[in-house]
Design an enzyme around this catalytic site. Structure first.
Site, mmCIF file in Angstrom:
data_model
loop_
_atom_site.group_PDB
_atom_site.id
_atom_site.type_symbol
_atom_site.label_atom_id
_atom_site.label_comp_id
_atom_site.label_asym_id
_atom_site.label_seq_id
_atom_site.Cartn_x
_atom_site.Cartn_y
_atom_site.Cartn_z
ATOM 1 N N LYS A 274 35.989 44.474 41.918
ATOM 2 C CA LYS A 274 35.116 44.880 42.877
ATOM 3 C C LYS A 274 33.773 45.555 42.104
ATOM 4 C CE LYS A 274 36.574 49.683 42.249
ATOM 5 N NZ LYS A 274 35.403 50.298 41.775
ATOM 6 N N THR A 275 33.750 45.830 40.790
ATOM 7 C CA THR A 275 32.759 46.229 40.182
ATOM 8 C C THR A 275 31.898 44.728 39.901
ATOM 9 O OG1 THR A 275 33.792 48.047 39.112
ATOM 10 C CG2 THR A 275 31.606 47.360 38.186
ATOM 11 N N ASP B 247 30.477 52.848 45.797
ATOM 12 C CA ASP B 247 31.652 52.310 45.461
ATOM 13 C C ASP B 247 32.606 53.564 45.531
ATOM 14 O OD1 ASP B 247 33.603 50.932 43.697
ATOM 15 O OD2 ASP B 247 32.663 51.788 41.619
ATOM 16 N N GLU B 248 34.011 53.067 45.531
ATOM 17 C CA GLU B 248 34.999 54.099 45.785
ATOM 18 C C GLU B 248 34.904 54.673 47.129
ATOM 19 O OE1 GLU B 248 37.380 53.609 44.157
ATOM 20 O OE2 GLU B 248 36.898 53.368 41.826
ATOM 21 N N GLN C 269 44.386 52.898 48.006
ATOM 22 C CA GLN C 269 43.848 53.732 46.783
ATOM 23 C C GLN C 269 43.385 55.084 47.161
ATOM 24 O OE1 GLN C 269 43.478 51.482 43.007
ATOM 25 N NE2 GLN C 269 42.826 50.175 44.276
ATOM 26 N N ARG D 243 48.755 49.247 38.147
ATOM 27 C CA ARG D 243 48.264 49.407 37.082
ATOM 28 C C ARG D 243 49.057 48.513 35.777
ATOM 29 N NH1 ARG D 243 43.997 50.804 38.844
ATOM 30 N NH2 ARG D 243 45.293 50.446 40.590
#
Length: 729
Positions: free
Chosen positions: A39-40, A226-227, A257, A608
């Site tokens: 995503k970044t 973002d987020e 998330q 993770r």
């Protein structure tokens, strides 16, 4: 507008959905970015593409993140793509930083002077405390931290004091309403804002003044966030005010998330984005670049049980990988020994310790694991918190016992005299300690006669006298032979420490209470395992456990953290411990019938892991001072059996959700490499280890530890149950 060649170069290496997000034209865009889907990269390449293609000048872009670290990383990555000159005029920053910059330019519109002060958390708490005292409320019953949390929640929900008062029910909430009103008056009088005010006042500014709102809408032709799943109502409203007209709002996030509702995050912001913007383009990033397909299949299967989510399914081209390792252990001690044994085995086979992480639901769960890691000299670090014996509440509790054991310990006296607050400030403490040094007596003896200390006022004398009368009773209990666990438990209650934490009414305070329960349990273990338990002996054992530095050797250190702290991180090897109903998911979530956020937290933990994933659960676990029999976590039963190497089928726990139910059927804990049943090593046995070769047993320790001397390697402490060790005939 057609893109130039330099702009086209920004699309190299992107998959098709990523390219679609980067190339999206005008209008709202929702990028549903699954875990590990890049995503970044999409955000930074979209920003760079807007600039390179000429669709936006750098000063026309507002990119919002949640942390300064994320903002700095984004700026650096965009700079590498388009050069530092282009990024100098870009707004790449956190919500609070952007709001502060806007308010500095327009504060007078709201009645503030331009040089207003921004209060940090400590400043805000001090002001809340002053307001509580000014209103004549009892700060022990209505703690500043509990009231500040309520005020913060109200502000994040855009409820001013009047709106908050309309919804009060309990006496506590009525008290909060009065403090909130006074707090708002005082903070404005001081020309100050707290962190929450930065958001609220910026929303007020844009709502009240059309010219200001229009100016920022013209300035920021593209807004990227973002987020987005972590935004609260105030942040949501701010974005709508800035991007509501041109509607070039690009939000990136993952509803699966969303795990921060306790901080005010509202998952509806991302779930209802398409209702707010019916013409929104939705792009799903489902290719994961982090994990094996088996791990992703397990995570997909678990999160599919949530109803409130956007449909997506992660996939990877990294291969199937190992099955998910699910292990049932007898109790938390066997669980810790198993985890550490597997860590050492993996290191023996070539893994580095810094590739390994252990996650747990609450900080208190780390205590047993930390003690086993220390016993085996395995270096570790705790992320998002301090090591167990370094946490403030643990150090405070130990300091109480230390002062009882050593009446001359001025450091211990200083630590406990004002914790919790009881009217004994630093000046009073220093006068007592100084007088003790002057007359050559113990600090305890001087504190027990505060009226003789020069310079102490009447209020201070009364506060010290009350405190020392409690300490005298506790010392009598210690000298009378009280068991250490009973003494510790009684101390924490008598001095008001437990009551003070309970009055805070915060998630953090609940965690501290759980940590103190674990400390009492460590004292119980000391009482049970020591022939002649003494207070001095217990404090010595604590000192030896606590006095361990991170071992930064070539193998690195193992990382321990809560599942909440793990978000955004990745490790080749992951252990998630305590996978039991009542632990994870938490008993509170089960009782409230609110499991969706707990399941999202499980999804975060699973995703993770890159290569190897362990999930452990214990048949029994000591919690809240009682040994509980636990059902395996219902999340384990949601993982298809063919994805795991569990030795028996996991029955869904829904039918037995209560952690107070009957014990689960006994079954032998699964071992990674079972050795011959009945084999027990004795001192003098000749043995052979898979890595160290031949050796001889030189000693044994409680907890299934065997000490073996290997020629050329020295002595090694190994776990008898799990080490690759065989007896030589």
């Amino acid at each position: 507008m057609s893109t130039t060649a330099p702009a086209d170069a920004l699309l190299e290496g992107l998959n098709e959905p990523q390219r679609q997000a980067v190339l999206h034209g005008d209008g709202p865009l929702l990028v549903l970015a699954g875990a590990g889907s890049g995503k970044t990269r999409v955000l930074t390449h979209r920003i760079a593409h807007l600039i390179r293609s000429g669709r936006a000048h750098p000063g026309e872009i507002l990119a919002i993140t949640f942390t300064n670290k994320a903002a700095e990383e984004m700026r650096e990555r965009v700079e590498r793509l388009v050069g530092d000159r282009a990024t100098r005029r870009m707004w790449v920053m956190t919500f609070h930083a952007a709001c502060a910059r806007i308010l500095r330019a327009h504060a007078e519109r709201l009645g503030y002077k331009r040089g207003f002060t921004i209060y940090d958390e400590d400043d805000s708490l001090r002001l809340v405390k002053r307001c509580i005292e000014e209103l004549d409320f009892d700060p022990k019953r209505f703690t500043p931290r509990a009231i500040k949390r309520q005020i913060s929640d109200a502000k994040n929900d855009l409820r001013d004091p009047e709106a908050y008062r309309q919804g009060v029910g309990s006496f506590f909430e009525q008290t909060v309403a009065e403090v909130y009103e006074l707090y708002e008056r005082r903070i404005v009088e001081m020309n100050a804002m707290d962190f929450d005010d930065l958001l609220v006042r910026c929303v007020n500014l844009l709502e009240l003044f059309e010219d200001v709102r229009a100016g920022y809408r013209r300035t920021f032709k593209h807004v990227l966030v973002d987020e987005y799943q972590d935004t609260n109502r105030a942040q949501y409203r701010l974005l709508r005010l800035i991007a509501g007209e041109h509607r070039n709002l690009c939000v990136v996030g993952d509803d699966d998330q969303s795990i921060y509702s306790f901080r005010g995050a509202d998952i509806r912001n991302i779930l209802e984005f398409e209702e707010d913007f019916p013409d929104a383009t939705v792009v799903k990033l489902e290719q994961n670049y982090r994990s094996t397909q088996t791990i992703l299949d397990a995570a997909n299967a678990v999160i599919a049980n949530n109803r409130g989510r956007k449909s997506k399914s992660l996939w990877s081209d990294l291969g199937r990988g190992e099955p998910v390792h699910i292990r049932e252990l007898e109790d938390e001690f066997a669980e810790a020994r198993f985890v550490v044994g597997e860590i050492e085995r993996l290191v023996d086979e070539g893994a580095s310790r810094d590739e390994i992480a252990v996650f747990y639901r609450t900080n208190a769960q780390s205590r047993v694991l930390e003690e086993v890691l220390v016993r085996y000299d395995v270096g570790y670090q705790v992320v998002g918190g301090r090591k167990f014996y370094e946490r403030k509440e643990i150090r405070d509790a130990i300091a109480y016992l230390t002062f009882i054991a050593n009446p001359s310990d001025a450091i211990a006296f200083q630590r406990i005299a004002g914790s919790p607050k009881r009217g004994i400030g630093e000046t009073t403490q220093q006068r007592i300690i100084g007088h003790a040094e002057t007359v050559g007596e113990q600090v305890w003896e001087i504190a027990a006669r505060p009226e003789l200390v020069p310079g102490l006022g009447g209020a201070a004398v009364k506060a010290v006298s009350r405190f020392m009368s409690i300490m005298e009773r506790l010392r009598e209990r210690a000298e009378g032979g009280a068991r250490i666990a009973d003494l510790l438990e009684e101390t924490l209650h008598e001095v008001g420490y437990i009551e003070a934490l309970q009055a805070e009414r915060t998630i953090e305070a609940e965690g501290r209470l759980e940590n103190l329960e674990q400390l009492v349990e460590s004292a119980r273990q000391y009482d049970a395992s020591t022939d002649e338990p003494t207070l001095d002996g217990y404090l010595e054992s604590i000192s030896l456990r606590a006095d361990t530095d991170d071992l930064r050797d070539d193998a690195g250190v193992v990382t321990l953290m809560t599942l909440h702290s793990a978000k955004g991180l990745e490790y080749p090897i992951v252990f998630i411990i305590g996978c039991e109903d009542g632990v994870f998911p938490s008993s509170r979530a089960i009782e409230a019938g609110d499991l969706e956020e707990e399941r999202r937290l499980c999804y975060v933990g699973l995703t993770r892991a890159q290569r190897v994933l362990y999930l452990t659960h214990a048949r029994t676990r000591l919690r809240h001072g009682e040994r509980e029999w636990n059902q395996p976590s219902r999340f384990l039963a949601e993982i298809p059996p063919e994805l795991t190497d569990a030795e028996e089928e996991l029955v869904p726990a829904r039918a037995a959700a209560s952690r107070w139910g009957a014990p689960s059927p006994a079954a032998a804990p699964a071992r990674p490499r079972p050795r011959e049943e009945g084999v027990s090593f004795q001192i003098g046995d000749d043995v052979v280890h898979a890595t160290f070769g031949e050796g001889v047993v030189t000693g044994k320790e409680p907890g299934g530890i065997v000490i073996v001397r290997f020629p050329g390697e020295g002595e090694k402490k190994l776990m008898e149950d799990y080490a690759p060790l065989k007896k030589v005939s």
